[in-house]
Scaffold this motif. Structure first.
Motif, PDB file in Angstrom:
ATOM      1  N   TYR A 228      13.829 -16.908  18.884  1.00 27.85           N
ATOM      2  CA  TYR A 228      14.785 -17.631  19.726  1.00 27.85           C
ATOM      3  C   TYR A 228      16.188 -17.523  19.151  1.00 27.85           C
ATOM      4  CZ  TYR A 228      11.217 -19.903  22.605  1.00 27.85           C
ATOM      5  OH  TYR A 228      10.202 -20.157  23.480  1.00 27.85           O
ATOM      6  N   ASP A 229      17.163 -17.493  20.061  1.00 24.57           N
ATOM      7  CA  ASP A 229      18.567 -17.447  19.662  1.00 24.57           C
ATOM      8  C   ASP A 229      19.107 -18.864  19.515  1.00 24.57           C
ATOM      9  OD1 ASP A 229      21.013 -16.458  19.035  1.00 24.57           O
ATOM     10  OD2 ASP A 229      21.645 -16.083  21.100  1.00 24.57           O
ATOM     11  N   GLY A 230      20.200 -19.002  18.753  1.00 23.99           N
ATOM     12  CA  GLY A 230      20.825 -20.296  18.579  1.00 23.99           C
ATOM     13  C   GLY A 230      21.751 -20.309  17.371  1.00 23.99           C
ATOM     14  N   ALA A 231      22.572 -21.330  17.293  1.00 19.80           N
ATOM     15  CA  ALA A 231      23.478 -21.481  16.147  1.00 19.80           C
ATOM     16  C   ALA A 231      22.707 -22.075  14.973  1.00 19.80           C
ATOM     17  CB  ALA A 231      24.647 -22.386  16.522  1.00 19.80           C
ATOM     18  N   ALA A 232      22.824 -21.449  13.815  1.00 25.14           N
ATOM     19  CA  ALA A 232      22.067 -21.894  12.641  1.00 25.14           C
ATOM     20  C   ALA A 232      22.619 -23.205  12.100  1.00 25.14           C
ATOM     21  CB  ALA A 232      22.091 -20.821  11.566  1.00 25.14           C
ATOM     22  N   VAL A 233      21.733 -24.191  11.964  1.00 26.61           N
ATOM     23  CA  VAL A 233      22.103 -25.436  11.287  1.00 26.61           C
ATOM     24  C   VAL A 233      21.538 -25.459   9.865  1.00 26.61           C
ATOM     25  CG1 VAL A 233      22.258 -26.733  13.440  1.00 26.61           C
ATOM     26  CG2 VAL A 233      20.084 -26.656  12.229  1.00 26.61           C
ATOM     27  N   ARG A 234      20.648 -24.525   9.569  1.00 26.58           N
ATOM     28  CA  ARG A 234      20.140 -24.326   8.203  1.00 26.58           C
ATOM     29  C   ARG A 234      19.875 -22.847   8.019  1.00 26.58           C
ATOM     30  NH1 ARG A 234      17.800 -27.483   4.039  1.00 26.58           N
ATOM     31  NH2 ARG A 234      18.145 -26.189   2.204  1.00 26.58           N
ATOM     32  N   TRP A 235      20.551 -22.232   7.043  1.00 20.77           N
ATOM     33  CA  TRP A 235      20.528 -20.791   6.812  1.00 20.77           C
ATOM     34  C   TRP A 235      19.182 -20.385   6.214  1.00 20.77           C
ATOM     35  CZ3 TRP A 235      23.860 -17.764   9.033  1.00 20.77           C
ATOM     36  CH2 TRP A 235      24.035 -16.452   8.595  1.00 20.77           C
ATOM     37  N   GLY A 236      18.455 -19.521   6.932  1.00 30.77           N
ATOM     38  CA  GLY A 236      17.106 -19.173   6.513  1.00 30.77           C
ATOM     39  C   GLY A 236      17.013 -18.345   5.251  1.00 30.77           C
ATOM     40  N   LEU A 237      18.065 -17.600   4.911  1.00 26.85           N
ATOM     41  CA  LEU A 237      18.007 -16.763   3.716  1.00 26.85           C
ATOM     42  C   LEU A 237      17.806 -17.598   2.452  1.00 26.85           C
ATOM     43  CD1 LEU A 237      20.882 -14.231   4.493  1.00 26.85           C
ATOM     44  CD2 LEU A 237      18.423 -13.837   4.675  1.00 26.85           C
ATOM     45  N   THR A 238      18.272 -18.828   2.477  1.00 31.28           N
ATOM     46  CA  THR A 238      18.125 -19.715   1.320  1.00 31.28           C
ATOM     47  C   THR A 238      17.238 -20.912   1.630  1.00 31.28           C
ATOM     48  OG1 THR A 238      20.168 -20.870   1.974  1.00 31.28           O
ATOM     49  CG2 THR A 238      20.378 -19.055   0.398  1.00 31.28           C
ATOM     50  N   HIS A 239      16.506 -20.836   2.717  1.00 29.75           N
ATOM     51  CA  HIS A 239      15.654 -21.952   3.130  1.00 29.75           C
ATOM     52  C   HIS A 239      14.257 -21.402   3.425  1.00 29.75           C
ATOM     53  CE1 HIS A 239      14.425 -25.181   6.194  1.00 29.75           C
ATOM     54  NE2 HIS A 239      14.485 -25.788   5.016  1.00 29.75           N
ATOM     55  N   HIS A 240      13.375 -21.450   2.436  1.00 31.68           N
ATOM     56  CA  HIS A 240      12.036 -20.891   2.563  1.00 31.68           C
ATOM     57  C   HIS A 240      10.995 -22.009   2.627  1.00 31.68           C
ATOM     58  CE1 HIS A 240      12.759 -16.479   1.243  1.00 31.68           C
ATOM     59  NE2 HIS A 240      13.855 -16.996   1.771  1.00 31.68           N
ATOM     60  N   LYS A 241       9.961 -21.767   3.412  1.00 28.63           N
ATOM     61  CA  LYS A 241       8.859 -22.707   3.548  1.00 28.63           C
ATOM     62  C   LYS A 241       7.539 -21.955   3.388  1.00 28.63           C
ATOM     63  CE  LYS A 241      11.268 -26.418   4.310  1.00 28.63           C
ATOM     64  NZ  LYS A 241      11.264 -27.524   3.342  1.00 28.63           N
ATOM     65  N   GLU A 242       6.490 -22.718   3.013  1.00 30.15           N
ATOM     66  CA  GLU A 242       5.187 -22.116   2.762  1.00 30.15           C
ATOM     67  C   GLU A 242       4.439 -21.761   4.044  1.00 30.15           C
ATOM     68  OE1 GLU A 242       3.813 -21.216  -0.056  1.00 30.15           O
ATOM     69  OE2 GLU A 242       5.528 -21.865  -1.254  1.00 30.15           O
ATOM     70  N   SER A 243       4.795 -22.372   5.158  1.00 29.47           N
ATOM     71  CA  SER A 243       4.056 -22.139   6.396  1.00 29.47           C
ATOM     72  C   SER A 243       4.939 -22.437   7.585  1.00 29.47           C
ATOM     73  CB  SER A 243       2.805 -23.015   6.449  1.00 29.47           C
ATOM     74  OG  SER A 243       3.168 -24.383   6.518  1.00 29.47           O
ATOM     75  N   ALA A 244       4.460 -22.000   8.756  1.00 28.35           N
ATOM     76  CA  ALA A 244       5.175 -22.301   9.992  1.00 28.35           C
ATOM     77  C   ALA A 244       5.173 -23.800  10.257  1.00 28.35           C
ATOM     78  CB  ALA A 244       4.529 -21.540  11.150  1.00 28.35           C
ATOM     79  N   TYR A 245       4.095 -24.465   9.841  1.00 26.60           N
ATOM     80  CA  TYR A 245       4.018 -25.917  10.016  1.00 26.60           C
ATOM     81  C   TYR A 245       5.166 -26.606   9.276  1.00 26.60           C
ATOM     82  CZ  TYR A 245       2.412 -30.717   9.413  1.00 26.60           C
ATOM     83  OH  TYR A 245       2.346 -32.070   9.387  1.00 26.60           O
ATOM     84  N   GLU A 246       5.407 -26.189   8.041  1.00 18.10           N
ATOM     85  CA  GLU A 246       6.485 -26.780   7.257  1.00 18.10           C
ATOM     86  C   GLU A 246       7.843 -26.491   7.882  1.00 18.10           C
ATOM     87  OE1 GLU A 246       6.780 -26.037   3.177  1.00 18.10           O
ATOM     88  OE2 GLU A 246       4.963 -27.097   2.633  1.00 18.10           O
ATOM     89  N   CYS A 247       7.997 -25.299   8.417  1.00 15.18           N
ATOM     90  CA  CYS A 247       9.279 -24.935   9.022  1.00 15.18           C
ATOM     91  C   CYS A 247       9.551 -25.812  10.244  1.00 15.18           C
ATOM     92  CB  CYS A 247       9.268 -23.462   9.410  1.00 15.18           C
ATOM     93  SG  CYS A 247      10.862 -22.851  10.022  1.00 15.18           S
ATOM     94  N   CYS A 248       8.537 -25.984  11.089  1.00 16.19           N
ATOM     95  CA  CYS A 248       8.693 -26.843  12.259  1.00 16.19           C
ATOM     96  C   CYS A 248       8.982 -28.277  11.837  1.00 16.19           C
ATOM     97  CB  CYS A 248       7.448 -26.778  13.131  1.00 16.19           C
ATOM     98  SG  CYS A 248       7.450 -27.945  14.501  1.00 16.19           S
ATOM     99  N   GLN A 249       8.274 -28.741  10.811  1.00 16.43           N
ATOM    100  CA  GLN A 249       8.474 -30.098  10.341  1.00 16.43           C
ATOM    101  C   GLN A 249       9.895 -30.286   9.805  1.00 16.43           C
ATOM    102  OE1 GLN A 249       6.055 -32.513  10.711  1.00 16.43           O
ATOM    103  NE2 GLN A 249       7.764 -33.881  10.199  1.00 16.43           N
ATOM    104  N   ALA A 250      10.434 -29.246   9.161  1.00 14.61           N
ATOM    105  CA  ALA A 250      11.805 -29.318   8.651  1.00 14.61           C
ATOM    106  C   ALA A 250      12.795 -29.462   9.801  1.00 14.61           C
ATOM    107  CB  ALA A 250      12.123 -28.074   7.828  1.00 14.61           C
TER     108      ALA A 250
END
Length: 330
Positions: A228-250
């Protein structure tokens, strides 16, 4: 009296002829030529004043100096890790050989990907990861059997060319994991967790939010092979998670804790592939990247697979979109 004056006039003309502009020009040219010859001579002689032209002197070494140089060369060669160099070279050759076995022609990769995507699209939209995995595995077994028949000349109605049958069978049998990674195929593995009421006394409650592969809640609206497209509110290059569940929860947590006036996360995009995820930018996107985004009207960048026209203009892109993402409930 008249003759004397005439003779004096002739002498004056003769003097003017001798110091005419022609003779002056000749004198100046001769001086210039002399200066030029002197400059050339100076440059020519100066070339031999530098030490590096004295080759005979530079090449003279004493026997002691020669022995020291030979000893230095011998010590340097003996200190080289020859066995390690041979081992690294052997590993590199084996790796390149293995990569060549998986390196199928591009048209054949496209054909394989089209068939896999078509098989997945035939499934029910609510099919889970296990059902998708089983569908792909059935396709692999069927295609492997077909390739072997073509190789033996027993298949009449097949879209596999005889010259492709051998390497396709080898890729589907021995290098299926590498081939899946190369074409960008990724299907999550569902991990079934059981609740235990017999937790030992004194043991702290385990935070199962970090369990890789935990089933995502409905409000995450997870979509496989979607970006999905959108303006980044948290930069993924420095924001890693162990699972998709954690990413959604973040993303959900960010929306709850955002300050007034700040964009609240309503889109999460996660990279689940061990080999990283492709994106048309200058960065190298790795496993675990979690992008939190905001869009008033979310739209899809890429879904399921990259189009043929896009792959033609971006030759490094895989066939299937590697990202998993979702739009959280408002």
């Amino acid at each position: 009296m008249a003759r004397a004056e005439w003779g004096h006039s002739n002498n004056g003309r003769g003097g003017n002829k001798w110091w005419s502009y022609k003779r002056t020009t000749v004198v100046i040219c001769c001086m210039n030529i002399g200066v030029a010859l002197y400059v050339l001579y100076s440059l020519y002689t100066s070339l031999y004043n530098y030490p590096y032209y004295d080759t005979q002197k530079a090449a003279r070494y004493s026997q002691g100096q020669i022995r020291k140089m030979e000893e230095s060369i011998r010590i340097r060669k003996e200190s080289e890790p020859i066995e390690l160099i041979k081992l690294v070279k052997q590993i590199k050759e084996e790796f390149l050989k293995e990569r060549r076995m998986v390196n199928l022609p591009l048209p054949l990769k496209h054909k394989i990907t089209d068939e896999i995507v078509e098989r997945l699209q035939d499934l029910d939209p609510s099919a889970n990861a296990t059902e998708q995995q089983e569908a792909v595995e059935r396709w692999r077994r069927e295609k492997l059997k077909e390739a072997k028949k073509v190789k033996r000349g027993q298949a009449l109605n097949s879209n596999i060319l005889p010259e492709e049958a051998g390497m396709l069978a080898k890729a589907l049998k021995s290098n299926w994991a590498e081939l899946s990674e190369e074409i960008g195929l990724w299907i999550p593995v569902e991990i079934i967790t059981k609740e235990h009421d017999d937790k030992p006394e004194g043991e702290e409650e385990f935070d199962d939010s970090i369990i890789p592969g935990r089933q995502l809640p409905p409000e995450c609206h997870a979509k496989l092979h979607t970006d999905y497209d959108g303006a980044a509110v948290r930069w993924g290059l420095t924001h890693h998670k162990e699972s998709a569940y954690e990413c959604c929860q973040a993303c959900l947590d960010h929306a709850k804790t955002a300050k007034p006036g700040e964009n609240k996360c309503n889109i999460w995009v996660y990279c689940p592939s061990e080999g990283g995820c492709y994106s048309p930018d200058i960065y190298e996107h790795k496993l675990g990247e979690c992008w939190l985004k905001y869009a008033e009207n979310p739209r899809v960048n890429f879904k399921d697979r990259y189009s043929d026209s896009y792959r033609n203009s971006h030759p490094n892109s895989p066939v299937i979109v590697p990202w998993v993402s979702g739009i959280v409930s408002a």
